[in-house]
Design a protein around this motif. Structure first.
Motif, mmCIF file in Angstrom:
data_model
loop_
_atom_site.group_PDB
_atom_site.id
_atom_site.type_symbol
_atom_site.label_atom_id
_atom_site.label_comp_id
_atom_site.label_asym_id
_atom_site.label_seq_id
_atom_site.Cartn_x
_atom_site.Cartn_y
_atom_site.Cartn_z
ATOM 1 N N GLN A 145 0.842 -1.188 0.000
ATOM 2 C CA GLN A 145 0.000 0.000 0.000
ATOM 3 C C GLN A 145 0.880 1.242 0.000
ATOM 4 O OE1 GLN A 145 -3.387 0.087 2.604
ATOM 5 N NE2 GLN A 145 -3.336 2.319 2.826
ATOM 6 N N LEU A 146 0.572 2.148 -0.929
ATOM 7 C CA LEU A 146 1.300 3.404 -1.059
ATOM 8 C C LEU A 146 0.372 4.570 -0.765
ATOM 9 C CD1 LEU A 146 3.095 2.756 -4.485
ATOM 10 C CD2 LEU A 146 3.935 2.191 -2.203
ATOM 11 N N ALA A 147 0.879 5.557 -0.044
ATOM 12 C CA ALA A 147 0.194 6.831 0.112
ATOM 13 C C ALA A 147 0.838 7.794 -0.880
ATOM 14 C CB ALA A 147 0.331 7.351 1.542
ATOM 15 N N VAL A 148 0.064 8.258 -1.841
ATOM 16 C CA VAL A 148 0.577 9.066 -2.946
ATOM 17 C C VAL A 148 0.148 10.520 -2.768
ATOM 18 C CG1 VAL A 148 0.511 9.411 -5.450
ATOM 19 C CG2 VAL A 148 0.517 7.091 -4.507
ATOM 20 N N HIS A 149 1.083 11.427 -2.926
ATOM 21 C CA HIS A 149 0.757 12.849 -2.836
ATOM 22 C C HIS A 149 -0.251 13.183 -3.943
ATOM 23 C CE1 HIS A 149 1.091 17.152 -2.482
ATOM 24 N NE2 HIS A 149 1.971 17.045 -1.506
ATOM 25 N N PRO A 150 -1.345 13.874 -3.612
ATOM 26 C CA PRO A 150 -2.359 14.141 -4.642
ATOM 27 C C PRO A 150 -1.861 14.977 -5.815
ATOM 28 C CG PRO A 150 -2.842 15.323 -2.604
ATOM 29 C CD PRO A 150 -1.762 14.352 -2.284
ATOM 30 N N LEU A 151 -0.857 15.816 -5.591
ATOM 31 C CA LEU A 151 -0.334 16.609 -6.699
ATOM 32 C C LEU A 151 0.623 15.809 -7.574
ATOM 33 C CD1 LEU A 151 0.165 20.135 -5.088
ATOM 34 C CD2 LEU A 151 -1.880 19.083 -6.089
ATOM 35 N N ALA A 152 0.878 14.555 -7.214
ATOM 36 C CA ALA A 152 1.680 13.660 -8.052
ATOM 37 C C ALA A 152 0.798 12.792 -8.940
ATOM 38 C CB ALA A 152 2.571 12.778 -7.183
ATOM 39 N N ALA A 153 -0.518 12.962 -8.849
ATOM 40 C CA ALA A 153 -1.419 12.098 -9.604
ATOM 41 C C ALA A 153 -1.194 12.204 -11.108
ATOM 42 C CB ALA A 153 -2.876 12.439 -9.267
ATOM 43 N N ARG A 154 -0.976 13.402 -11.617
ATOM 44 C CA ARG A 154 -0.754 13.554 -13.058
ATOM 45 C C ARG A 154 0.474 12.771 -13.500
ATOM 46 N NH1 ARG A 154 -3.503 17.720 -15.708
ATOM 47 N NH2 ARG A 154 -4.694 19.117 -14.327
ATOM 48 N N ALA A 155 1.553 12.863 -12.716
ATOM 49 C CA ALA A 155 2.800 12.196 -13.095
ATOM 50 C C ALA A 155 2.714 10.682 -12.938
ATOM 51 C CB ALA A 155 3.957 12.757 -12.272
ATOM 52 N N LEU A 156 2.141 10.202 -11.821
ATOM 53 C CA LEU A 156 2.136 8.766 -11.546
ATOM 54 C C LEU A 156 0.951 8.042 -12.171
ATOM 55 C CD1 LEU A 156 3.273 8.402 -7.823
ATOM 56 C CD2 LEU A 156 4.603 8.113 -9.906
ATOM 57 N N LEU A 157 -0.201 8.709 -12.186
ATOM 58 C CA LEU A 157 -1.421 8.040 -12.638
ATOM 59 C C LEU A 157 -1.907 8.502 -13.998
ATOM 60 C CD1 LEU A 157 -3.387 8.189 -9.249
ATOM 61 C CD2 LEU A 157 -1.814 6.411 -10.061
ATOM 62 N N GLY A 158 -1.374 9.626 -14.471
ATOM 63 C CA GLY A 158 -1.765 10.114 -15.788
ATOM 64 C C GLY A 158 -3.033 10.933 -15.795
ATOM 65 N N LEU A 159 -3.498 11.359 -14.624
ATOM 66 C CA LEU A 159 -4.704 12.184 -14.531
ATOM 67 C C LEU A 159 -4.666 12.972 -13.232
ATOM 68 C CD1 LEU A 159 -6.168 10.274 -12.293
ATOM 69 C CD2 LEU A 159 -7.224 9.174 -14.241
ATOM 70 N N PRO A 160 -5.399 14.081 -13.166
ATOM 71 C CA PRO A 160 -5.434 14.831 -11.901
ATOM 72 C C PRO A 160 -6.213 14.059 -10.852
ATOM 73 C CG PRO A 160 -6.965 15.782 -13.488
ATOM 74 C CD PRO A 160 -6.166 14.745 -14.231
ATOM 75 N N ALA A 161 -5.890 14.293 -9.601
ATOM 76 C CA ALA A 161 -6.561 13.595 -8.506
ATOM 77 C C ALA A 161 -8.063 13.848 -8.507
ATOM 78 C CB ALA A 161 -5.954 14.022 -7.176
ATOM 79 N N ALA A 162 -8.494 14.979 -9.072
ATOM 80 C CA ALA A 162 -9.920 15.298 -9.105
ATOM 81 C C ALA A 162 -10.725 14.237 -9.844
ATOM 82 C CB ALA A 162 -10.137 16.663 -9.750
ATOM 83 N N GLU A 163 -10.121 13.566 -10.808
ATOM 84 C CA GLU A 163 -10.846 12.555 -11.579
ATOM 85 C C GLU A 163 -11.071 11.271 -10.792
ATOM 86 O OE1 GLU A 163 -9.659 11.900 -15.603
ATOM 87 O OE2 GLU A 163 -9.151 14.016 -15.946
ATOM 88 N N LEU A 164 -10.498 11.192 -9.597
ATOM 89 C CA LEU A 164 -10.696 10.019 -8.735
ATOM 90 C C LEU A 164 -11.677 10.313 -7.604
ATOM 91 C CD1 LEU A 164 -6.921 9.091 -8.345
ATOM 92 C CD2 LEU A 164 -8.568 8.003 -9.891
ATOM 93 N N ALA A 165 -12.281 11.497 -7.615
ATOM 94 C CA ALA A 165 -13.086 11.928 -6.481
ATOM 95 C C ALA A 165 -14.489 11.342 -6.466
ATOM 96 C CB ALA A 165 -13.172 13.453 -6.456
ATOM 97 N N GLY A 166 -14.911 10.685 -7.529
ATOM 98 C CA GLY A 166 -16.262 10.145 -7.579
ATOM 99 C C GLY A 166 -16.411 8.834 -6.839
ATOM 100 N N PRO A 167 -16.005 7.718 -7.463
ATOM 101 C CA PRO A 167 -16.102 6.423 -6.784
ATOM 102 C C PRO A 167 -15.128 6.330 -5.622
ATOM 103 C CG PRO A 167 -14.896 6.196 -8.843
ATOM 104 C CD PRO A 167 -15.444 7.590 -8.821
#
Length: 296
Positions: free
Chosen positions: A99-121
């Motif tokens: 389990q990793l705790a990822v900085h939300p401002l790293a979402a674009r770099a690590l996940l390819g999208l802003p953290a806002a796109e994960l706010a729904g589900p």
């Protein structure tokens, strides 16, 4: 989601130094066996959650009933955004993963999208976000027999993703500075002070911040403040002391003890006393987790 184990079980928890760069705040390898099936209360935090299961899928829901029912989410690679309520995770007889705790401002770099796109589900299937390579990495993690090797493989994978993102992973400097300012103030600063610091109107700042992270500056500040209060309470229990909740509330920037209790009820679905009674089992097992310090 924070980490907590309920029920009598034997467990192994290995913390690794996160990779440089500040994109990953903490990395924990876990293995649990025995104790029967349990329900884990995953708490909101100021960080995104990324889990690679090394066993079966991770089963989650917004409520205990959803987590144990037919509508539960079942994911081999878990990606979770910033949320304002707990997630419930079914813990099987045997489970292991990283389990990793990822900085939300790293979402674009690590996940390819802003953290806002994960706010729904509450959670999404990581392979849908990260692509087929993530599933291949998970398979290789399962084949390795040492935590050192698993962390090395995962760190290398994340480093490649960050390097490939390049400038597309960049976040507006005002939002980066706004997050750092909130962290320095441990969530106790005001929106007016933050707005003046980054030279944006409160309305403009809130809109940009939410578009990037999925939460408003006020919601992010509450998550940070709660994280510090929770950490202080857990550390007191771990040291064998009774937590001074009124003192913790004052130290962490709450108006009063009642204010702290309200946040605990929202974020844990329990009072501070009830949650700590549950968490004591994890502290005794050396696995309370979820208390990573924020940026100084």
């Amino acid at each position: 989601m924070g980490s907590s184990v309920t029920g009598p079980a034997s467990g192994e928890f290995v913390r690794a130094a996160p990779p440089p760069g500040g994109t990953v705040v903490s990395a924990v390898g876990y293995r649990r066996q025995g104790g029967g099936t349990a329900l884990h209360r995953g708490l909101p935090s100021p960080y995104l959650t990324l889990i690679f299961s090394l066993d079966g899928p991770v089963v989650t829901g917004r409520t205990p009933g959803e987590a144990t029912g037919p509508d539960a989410a079942r994911t081999d690679i878990v990606v979770g955004g910033l949320h304002q309520s707990p997630a419930y995770v079914v813990q099987p007889e045997h489970e292991s993963g990283i389990q990793l705790a990822v900085h939300p401002l790293a979402a674009r770099a690590l996940l390819g999208l802003p953290a806002a796109e994960l706010a729904g589900p509450m959670v999404v299937e990581g392979a849908d976000v990260l692509g087929r390579m993530a599933a291949d990495v998970r398979e290789r993690l399962c084949e390795l027999d040492s935590w050192e090797g698993r962390f090395a493989l995962l760190n290398a994978y994340l480093a490649r993703r960050t390097a490939a993102a390049g400038r597309t992973g960049a976040v507006r400097p005002e939002i980066t500075e706004a997050w750092s300012w909130l962290a320095r103030h441990r969530g106790a600063g005001t929106l007016r002070g933050l707005s003046a610091h980054v030279a944006l109107s409160e309305r403009r700042l809130s809109a940009l911040f939410r578009a990037e992270t999925g939460v408003t500056p006020k919601q992010a500040a509450r998550l940070m403040r709660f994280q510090h209060a929770k950490t202080a309470a857990v550390r007191a229990v771990a040291a064998g002391a009774r937590p001074d909740l009124a003192g913790i509330a004052a130290d962490c920037g709450y108006y009063d003890h009642s204010h702290l209790v309200r946040d605990f009820r929202q974020y844990t679905d329990a009072s501070p006393t009830a949650w700590l009674a549950e968490e004591c089992r994890n502290i005794q097992a050396g696995a309370h987790g979820g208390g990573e310090d924020l940026d100084p």
